[in-house]
Design an enzyme around this catalytic site. Sequence first.
Site, PDB file in Angstrom:
ATOM      1  N   LYS A 137       0.907  -0.891   0.061  1.00  0.00           N
ATOM      2  CA  LYS A 137      -0.296   0.158   0.133  1.00  0.00           C
ATOM      3  C   LYS A 137       0.753   1.412  -0.091  1.00  0.00           C
ATOM      4  CE  LYS A 137      -4.097   1.867   2.976  1.00  0.00           C
ATOM      5  NZ  LYS A 137      -4.666   1.424   4.289  1.00  0.00           N
ATOM      6  N   LEU A 186      -7.332   8.098   3.634  1.00  0.00           N
ATOM      7  CA  LEU A 186      -7.051   6.220   3.572  1.00  0.00           C
ATOM      8  C   LEU A 186      -8.088   6.486   5.094  1.00  0.00           C
ATOM      9  CD1 LEU A 186      -3.161   6.701   5.330  1.00  0.00           C
ATOM     10  CD2 LEU A 186      -4.410   5.610   3.606  1.00  0.00           C
ATOM     11  N   SER A 228      -9.528   1.292   2.866  1.00  0.00           N
ATOM     12  CA  SER A 228      -8.868   1.443   2.402  1.00  0.00           C
ATOM     13  C   SER A 228      -7.395   1.318   1.442  1.00  0.00           C
ATOM     14  CB  SER A 228      -7.957   3.368   2.920  1.00  0.00           C
ATOM     15  OG  SER A 228      -7.245   2.465   4.147  1.00  0.00           O
ATOM     16  N   ILE A 249      -7.566   0.409  10.494  1.00  0.00           N
ATOM     17  CA  ILE A 249      -7.533   1.343  12.034  1.00  0.00           C
ATOM     18  C   ILE A 249      -9.046   1.706  12.157  1.00  0.00           C
ATOM     19  CG2 ILE A 249      -8.061   3.613  11.029  1.00  0.00           C
ATOM     20  CD1 ILE A 249      -6.830   4.524  13.798  1.00  0.00           C
ATOM     21  N   GLY A 250     -10.022   1.362  11.049  1.00  0.00           N
ATOM     22  CA  GLY A 250     -11.329   0.855  11.087  1.00  0.00           C
ATOM     23  C   GLY A 250     -12.159  -0.019  10.077  1.00  0.00           C
ATOM     24  N   GLY A 251     -11.273  -1.150   9.094  1.00  0.00           N
ATOM     25  CA  GLY A 251     -11.665  -2.320   8.300  1.00  0.00           C
ATOM     26  C   GLY A 251     -10.997  -1.698   7.024  1.00  0.00           C
ATOM     27  N   SER A 252     -10.257  -1.286   7.039  1.00  0.00           N
ATOM     28  CA  SER A 252      -9.208  -1.142   5.520  1.00  0.00           C
ATOM     29  C   SER A 252      -8.485  -1.796   5.672  1.00  0.00           C
ATOM     30  CB  SER A 252      -8.507   0.315   5.842  1.00  0.00           C
ATOM     31  OG  SER A 252      -9.109   0.982   5.908  1.00  0.00           O
TER      32      SER A 252
END
Lengths: 576, 576
Positions: A137, A186, A228, A249-252
């Site tokens: 990434k 992001l 992301s 950090i939340g599903g990326s």
Amino acid sequence: MAATVTIASGATWQEVAADRQKYRDATLAAIKPSIPDIPSPSLNTISIAKDILTKEEIKITESKVEELAPQLAQGELSAVTVVEAFLRRAALAQKLTNCITELLPSRALERAKYLDDYLKTNGKPVGPLHGIPISVKEHIGMKDLDNNAGFIGWVGNIAPQDAYILQIFWNAGAVFHARTTQPQTLMHLETSSNLYGSVERNQERLYRLTDRRVTTNPYNSLLTSGGSSGGEGALVGFKGSCLGIGTDIGGSIRSPAANCGVYGMKPTALRLPVLGLLGPAGGQEQIVATIGPLSTSLEGCKLFIKTLLDAKPWLKEPTLMPFPWKQEDFFKGKKLKVGVLWDDEVVKPHPPVTRALKQMVDKLKSTGNVEIVEWKPYKHDLAWEIIANLYFCDGGKEESDLIDVSGEPWRPLSKHILKSRHVETHTIPSMYKATIKRDAYRVEYAEHWNSTATSAGPNGELEGAVDVILSPAGPGVAPKIDTAKWWGYLSQWNVLNYPALIFPVDKVDVVKDGGTQSHSPRNETDKENWELWQKYGAEGYKDAPISLQLVGRGFEDEKVIQAFEIIQKETGVPFV
Amino acid sequence: MAATVTIASGATWQEVAADRQKYRDATLAAIKPSIPDIPSPSLNTISIAKDILTKEEIKITESKVEELAPQLAQGELSAVTVVEAFLRRAALAQKLTNCITELLPSRALERAKYLDDYLKTNGKPVGPLHGIPISVKEHIGMKDLDNNAGFIGWVGNIAPQDAYILQIFWNAGAVFHARTTQPQTLMHLETSSNLYGSVERNQERLYRLTDRRVTTNPYNSLLTSGGSSGGEGALVGFKGSCLGIGTDIGGSIRSPAANCGVYGMKPTALRLPVLGLLGPAGGQEQIVATIGPLSTSLEGCKLFIKTLLDAKPWLKEPTLMPFPWKQEDFFKGKKLKVGVLWDDEVVKPHPPVTRALKQMVDKLKSTGNVEIVEWKPYKHDLAWEIIANLYFCDGGKEESDLIDVSGEPWRPLSKHILKSRHVETHTIPSMYKATIKRDAYRVEYAEHWNSTATSAGPNGELEGAVDVILSPAGPGVAPKIDTAKWWGYLSQWNVLNYPALIFPVDKVDVVKDGGTQSHSPRNETDKENWELWQKYGAEGYKDAPISLQLVGRGFEDEKVIQAFEIIQKETGVPFV
């Protein structure tokens, strides 16, 4: 190479973006033999590979990490041959899904040659990843290359050295062949930015009505690849990489893995090295981001994590907790107990998700070797409020400024998250208070989990407690562009810092998933989500992978993996 | 019991303090046989116990945890007899050092009776702490009792339940017999508050020129017991407790342990449970406080930590890292390598400290079984700037308001820390920046440690690296009242979150430590510290224990303990 056309040099945001795309295209043009134009557009792009690549390239790129690694280690496959195949498939993936920020043919080939020579000379591989191509990434810094994290204003920033994770993988023998797209900020569960342009013209026609500056899903070009780490999702989903590095950090990591039908793991934060990553909100430690694998196989994910832990990264990055890879057999003489979360009671999942979950549960129940219980969600709406608030303790100012500095337009999902009603400009006392609220929620959720025990000893024994939670990976399969708004099924486990594994189960089937279902909306988000299904139906999500998520308690990463291995053996998942 | 005379009820701060002292005195008066007045004042109070207590009481209270535990478990000693002895000695300690906020005779005796009955009925102890009396720093909540953390404005706050750590110790068979003093704000390395009154009149005469509202050192009444767990230090130092619970965010376990000649350990933060503690700056996670033992023996400290970890506290308090007690033999077939930190290069230690350190090093060198190298300090001044800044991200407003709400006067050391030039009122962005600075320092210190390795493998091996650091525990022995200003020797390991063990070595000797030494001051703090020694000399610190500190890398608590066991065996420490 560092960009010279930058905001600082006086260029407009459009000029910066155009220059970055030109730069990327030049790296694609260096791939030999070059990739021809795609003859006709396809909704599902997966089969196009067979028309363009050689049989050998297909064979190599469709091999899993655990198949490639021993062949590379024994010299049955050369590292050069392997990376050439993946470079070509990655170039094709770019044409079809817009997932690449740059390919790295010269670096990768030089490295691969070195590895082949090393093996010949020394009669042994460099390490456990000898010759394995790894995609990265973009915001994970790579020495001497541009590092912009999806912000036009950051183009021109050069990474002074490889991120620590790349150093470890390098020492283990890896070859880095591609850098992949990410969204503006992001912070989307899609990959939409002003930087990375669009796919090939023919392919574009298909979704000309939607915004083009997105990474699309290889299984259905009208859907997002997720985000992301959406470049990774599309690239690994298309098999232009067998192992990629994402962040979450939340599903990326999990959204793109789920949307693109690959394995992906968000390990517990504070285990794997994140030194040398570029992103906004550095110093924010209320919610800690983690790095992890996307792979065409579970073994790929395991090798990724184990290789990193074997390097004892905590000795150089002291924020990390010194947990080595746990060898322990967690289910020796013990029946696996799975809690099933059908619905988080905030946003009801679309029918294909529920169907796949039911398929899994029915299979597991039929063998009787795994105990299945219901998992009641505990205030998942509150969890979302807490995390959406803590992401941006400065009210999102840093991110907003980073967008605005270049004059680039706000992508719709940047607005969605940064202008959410849960975001506030904290003072230190109000941030302390929000942190206390987070901790209280974590304690309550732990109690909720402990309450599944059938007996509790005085010394913390929790006999008979649920081992892992089997859960949807989202409120539906890969969303239509700009509609991925409910993070709860993924961010829930970031609030709690629980490890979570994504695995493919099935795909959307216009017959099985057809028909209508009524549902009384619980709230605006639920309403919006259900209306999408009403509007597009199974036909609108045709061929999209259906994935599920397996979740464990904090730092029980290895236990989650072992639990999945049992589940896979019992059910034979994936079903397609 | 909850206080009814409070600021909220309209009382002045003096009335609140008087009421709390009256309440405390009533708990002391309940001790039978009662403690007579002390016939004459003593500078060194230690020997007074022999004049007042029975031979049996002396024998019991001078036994270590590891001597008491098996006798209690086998019924050779009754829990009632043991706690009665400790209650009497604790009551005497209060008269001499002002270390108690309340004794708990009725609760403790009821509990002890239960334990004796249990043992009789069941033929086995309740747990590993069966009948062991434990003293508790006041801000650790105890069900239905006042919980004020040293602030007059918080008197009247009742703990709804026992702190989690007390629940675990309770389940392991402990008896809680005393609650102990702490300073205003909890942020002194002494124990000076407006709440807890003074010692007996005779004893007072000795230090009538200094402020009376302090806890004093049992070895020298003109010196501080240290802080903030200074009540524990004085009580355990006087042997009114063999095991006490303290907390540490900058030296608060270690300063009192060192000053009072007992063992004390600051474990790595995030290992032991802190749920149910009262203190300001909740939600501050830039620098994390830890809880830990003070004990008359190393075994006491070990049993404390092991008992807590065996209860798997991370299952209920998910902030904690799930590290069980490590059984591994860290020095099997490997020579212990100790780095010696003579001086942090910010504040030069007083001569007795350097003498004791030299004694240790000479002994270790003479046996040749331990490798000794110099440890160069790495920017310990910067470390202090970082931590002093991060303690109070709100500029100290919460603490200041908590003092001011009652009108109570600011204690001198509250001003010292809260009005330090390093404190600032952060915004979120400036706090993020300060956090990044902390993390960068941690990485640099890790590199500094790694650089002691004689060879470094590609996979994180650090062959030949220093195992532990042997360091002063302060810039001198127990300070004169209100002079404990340099935290660096202790707070250094809080910035880094390294575990640190305090152990007694020797005591100040007017002959050995006499004479003068010149020193060119490096800075104001160094000047002030050295002038204290010039002014008072060895005579001024007569009989004060000299202690040292052993430090390991993050989460290497067990390794530090094992290293100390080797050092103890090699040197025979303590030397008095």
